[in-house]
Scaffold this motif. Structure first.
Motif, PDB file in Angstrom:
ATOM      1  N   HIS A 144     -38.462  11.945   7.684  1.00 52.10           N
ATOM      2  CA  HIS A 144     -39.176  12.919   6.865  1.00 52.10           C
ATOM      3  C   HIS A 144     -39.593  14.095   7.743  1.00 52.10           C
ATOM      4  O   HIS A 144     -39.597  14.002   8.984  1.00 52.10           O
ATOM      5  CB  HIS A 144     -40.401  12.299   6.194  1.00 52.10           C
ATOM      6  CG  HIS A 144     -41.454  11.829   7.151  1.00 52.10           C
ATOM      7  ND1 HIS A 144     -41.428  10.576   7.735  1.00 52.10           N
ATOM      8  CD2 HIS A 144     -42.559  12.431   7.654  1.00 52.10           C
ATOM      9  CE1 HIS A 144     -42.474  10.420   8.516  1.00 52.10           C
ATOM     10  NE2 HIS A 144     -43.183  11.546   8.497  1.00 52.10           N
ATOM     11  N   GLU A 163     -33.054  13.575   2.507  1.00 54.53           N
ATOM     12  CA  GLU A 163     -33.637  13.107   3.763  1.00 54.53           C
ATOM     13  C   GLU A 163     -33.591  14.189   4.833  1.00 54.53           C
ATOM     14  O   GLU A 163     -32.589  14.871   5.009  1.00 54.53           O
ATOM     15  CB  GLU A 163     -32.907  11.864   4.269  1.00 54.53           C
ATOM     16  CG  GLU A 163     -33.594  11.220   5.453  1.00 54.53           C
ATOM     17  CD  GLU A 163     -32.781  10.074   6.026  1.00 54.53           C
ATOM     18  OE1 GLU A 163     -33.381   9.107   6.485  1.00 54.53           O
ATOM     19  OE2 GLU A 163     -31.548  10.173   6.031  1.00 54.53           O
ATOM     20  N   THR A 164     -34.684  14.325   5.534  1.00 49.98           N
ATOM     21  CA  THR A 164     -34.762  15.254   6.654  1.00 49.98           C
ATOM     22  C   THR A 164     -34.494  14.483   7.937  1.00 49.98           C
ATOM     23  O   THR A 164     -35.377  13.793   8.444  1.00 49.98           O
ATOM     24  CB  THR A 164     -36.162  15.895   6.734  1.00 49.98           C
ATOM     25  OG1 THR A 164     -36.430  16.552   5.499  1.00 49.98           O
ATOM     26  CG2 THR A 164     -36.229  16.912   7.868  1.00 49.98           C
ATOM     27  N   GLU A 209     -45.554  15.785   0.646  1.00 48.03           N
ATOM     28  CA  GLU A 209     -44.560  14.712   0.727  1.00 48.03           C
ATOM     29  C   GLU A 209     -44.708  13.920   2.015  1.00 48.03           C
ATOM     30  O   GLU A 209     -44.697  12.682   1.998  1.00 48.03           O
ATOM     31  CB  GLU A 209     -43.147  15.288   0.621  1.00 48.03           C
ATOM     32  CG  GLU A 209     -42.069  14.211   0.656  1.00 48.03           C
ATOM     33  CD  GLU A 209     -40.676  14.764   0.426  1.00 48.03           C
ATOM     34  OE1 GLU A 209     -39.981  15.057   1.423  1.00 48.03           O
ATOM     35  OE2 GLU A 209     -40.285  14.907  -0.748  1.00 48.03           O
ATOM     36  N   SER A 210     -44.865  14.612   3.147  1.00 47.94           N
ATOM     37  CA  SER A 210     -44.996  13.905   4.424  1.00 47.94           C
ATOM     38  C   SER A 210     -46.250  13.042   4.462  1.00 47.94           C
ATOM     39  O   SER A 210     -46.208  11.883   4.899  1.00 47.94           O
ATOM     40  CB  SER A 210     -45.012  14.908   5.578  1.00 47.94           C
ATOM     41  OG  SER A 210     -43.787  15.595   5.666  1.00 47.94           O
ATOM     42  N   LEU A 263     -45.706   9.979   2.127  1.00 41.85           N
ATOM     43  CA  LEU A 263     -44.791   8.994   2.702  1.00 41.85           C
ATOM     44  C   LEU A 263     -45.481   8.188   3.800  1.00 41.85           C
ATOM     45  O   LEU A 263     -45.316   6.969   3.894  1.00 41.85           O
ATOM     46  CB  LEU A 263     -43.547   9.690   3.249  1.00 41.85           C
ATOM     47  CG  LEU A 263     -42.572  10.245   2.206  1.00 41.85           C
ATOM     48  CD1 LEU A 263     -41.547  11.151   2.860  1.00 41.85           C
ATOM     49  CD2 LEU A 263     -41.869   9.113   1.457  1.00 41.85           C
TER      50      LEU A 263
END
Length: 433
Positions: free
Chosen positions: A363, A186-187, A370-371, A374
């Motif tokens: 995110h 996780e960011t 990925e972003s 999501l």
């Protein structure tokens, strides 16, 4: 006479549901006498560690809850139950999940708050799988076979040990509600949010009536410095089906200000029991929940009251508000993870507030695969919501506008994840109605 005594006396013949919490250490064999009728069995809150090998005799059993027991392995006998579709073993000590333990009609699997390190390949061979609750385990990866679960809509992966989300997960055609906070992957772009948020000493608050309670905490009315009415949420600190309540608090703070969010005034400090909590604006009592929670039958879909109807202006105001707050959250690098009607408060005019950040995750804010994926997964949740609103509009919508909104709804829910519009595009499109 208690339920166990009634069962042993044969007084429950013909029962379709049985709830039995009696400190059991062994499975009562008399339950098998209900094989011709029993559909729902709740054995939560006992001290069971095994089920009998002939458990499959319960041929009509559809739902099994064994939460808060002492199982260390998901019982293999479950895989032989012909009608079983919902399996719940939250809060046990499960380390092992044999492939043989997964019933063929599995639709909903709850293994929250256990010690699972690995899932079997067979999980991806359950075509009806729709809801998968795995928060609070020790998973470092997911079985690649899950890519075959094209009906999977809700997945909870929070508080595990995942270092990445596989690409195939992010492109599952039906995935709609995803939570993954508290993993190494996780960011947390605003992890300092807790430190940056104003603090409010417990001594400045006068606790009032209880307003509600959820899995993560209890909400009370309160007076702040004897001058302002507020709501306070005191977190339980326990693992919920969505994840850790402390991650929820961080996301709620980081979300910031938006007209369709409940404003956070500050976080509570100096609580006598060191309980974490937030002080929030008090929502006007004219607001109510848009929908009810999903049922055992609806699985991943909200339940609406039969008389829930809207005129077009109200429905569109709701849709615009939620699309706008979705756009805002994504810009902050947050996915809500639980964008549902039951988490939306609204008044008669369609003014609405999105609440409950229990499944929220962080995110990166860059324009990576990925972003984008999501964010488009969450767009599908908005598409589901828009469809539910459209079904309940009873006046004020022309056929042409209805067709355009249905087209938007279809594009939000299409199977090609990256082909869905982003919330910025949705906000612009809804502004044209």
């Amino acid at each position: 006479m208690d339920t166990l005594a009634q069962l042993r006396a044969g007084l429950l013949a013909g029962a379709t549901r049985l709830d039995l919490a009696a400190g059991l250490t062994q499975f009562p064999r008399e339950i098998l006498d209900l094989a011709d009728t029993l559909e729902v069995l709740n054995l939560s809150g006992n001290a069971l560690s095994s089920l009998p090998d002939d458990f499959h005799r319960l041929r009509r059993l559809r739902v099994l809850f064994c939460d808060r027991n002492q199982f260390t392995e998901l019982p293999a006998c479950l895989g032989q139950c012909p009608a079983l579709s919902m399996v719940g073993f939250k809060g046990n000590r499960i380390e092992t999940v044999p492939g043989a333990a997964l019933p063929p009609l599995l639709r909903w699997l709850i293994l929250t708050d256990n010690r699972v390190t690995e899932l079997p390949t067979e999980l991806g061979e359950r075509p009806f799988l729709q809801k998968l609750m795995l928060a609070g385990n020790r998973l470092t990866q997911l079985p690649p076979s899950l890519r075959n679960c094209h009906r999977l809509e809700l997945t909870r992966l929070a508080a595990n040990r995942l270092s990445e989300l596989p690409d195939w997960l992010l492109t599952l055609p039906s995935l709609t509600w995803l939570a993954y906070a508290g993993n190494p992957l996780e960011t947390e772009a605003d992890a300092t949010a807790l430190d940056a948020t104003p603090t409010i000493a417990w001594s400045q608050l006068s606790l009032g009536e209880k307003l509600g309670e959820g899995a993560s905490g209890v909400i009370h009315r309160a007076e702040w410095q004897h001058a302002k009415a507020v709501a306070i949420k005191l977190y339980k600190g326990e693992m919920t089906s969505d994840g850790s309540p402390l991650h929820e608090m961080n996301a709620c703070i980081t979300a910031g200000l938006h007209p369709n969010l409940i404003r956070v005034e500050g976080r509570i400090v100096e609580h006598p029991q060191h309980q974490a909590g937030l002080v929030m604006e008090l929502v006007d009592p004219s607001y109510r929940n848009l929908a009810g929670l999903p049922s055992l039958e609806s699985c991943s879909r909200d339940v609406y009251a039969d008389d829930t109807r809207f005129n077009a202006d109200v429905a569109l105001r709701i849709a615009r508000g939620i699309a706008s707050v979705g756009e805002h959250l994504h810009r902050q690098g947050i996915t809500h993870g639980d964008l549902y009607g039951h988490n939306i408060l609204l008044n008669e005019h369609g003014d609405c507030l999105l609440g409950d950040f229990g499944a929220a995750s962080f995110h990166a804010t860059d324009d990576s695969f990925e972003s984008r994926a999501l964010q488009r997964i969450e767009v599908r949740a908005f598409g589901v919501l828009l469809g539910e609103l459209l079904e309940r509009i009873d006046s004020g919508l022309s056929d042409h506008t209805h067709e355009r909104l249905e087209d938007l709804q279809r594009r939000c829910c299409q199977g090609d994840v990256l082909a869905r519009p982003g919330f910025s595009e949705i906000v612009l499109e809804l502004g044209g109605f």
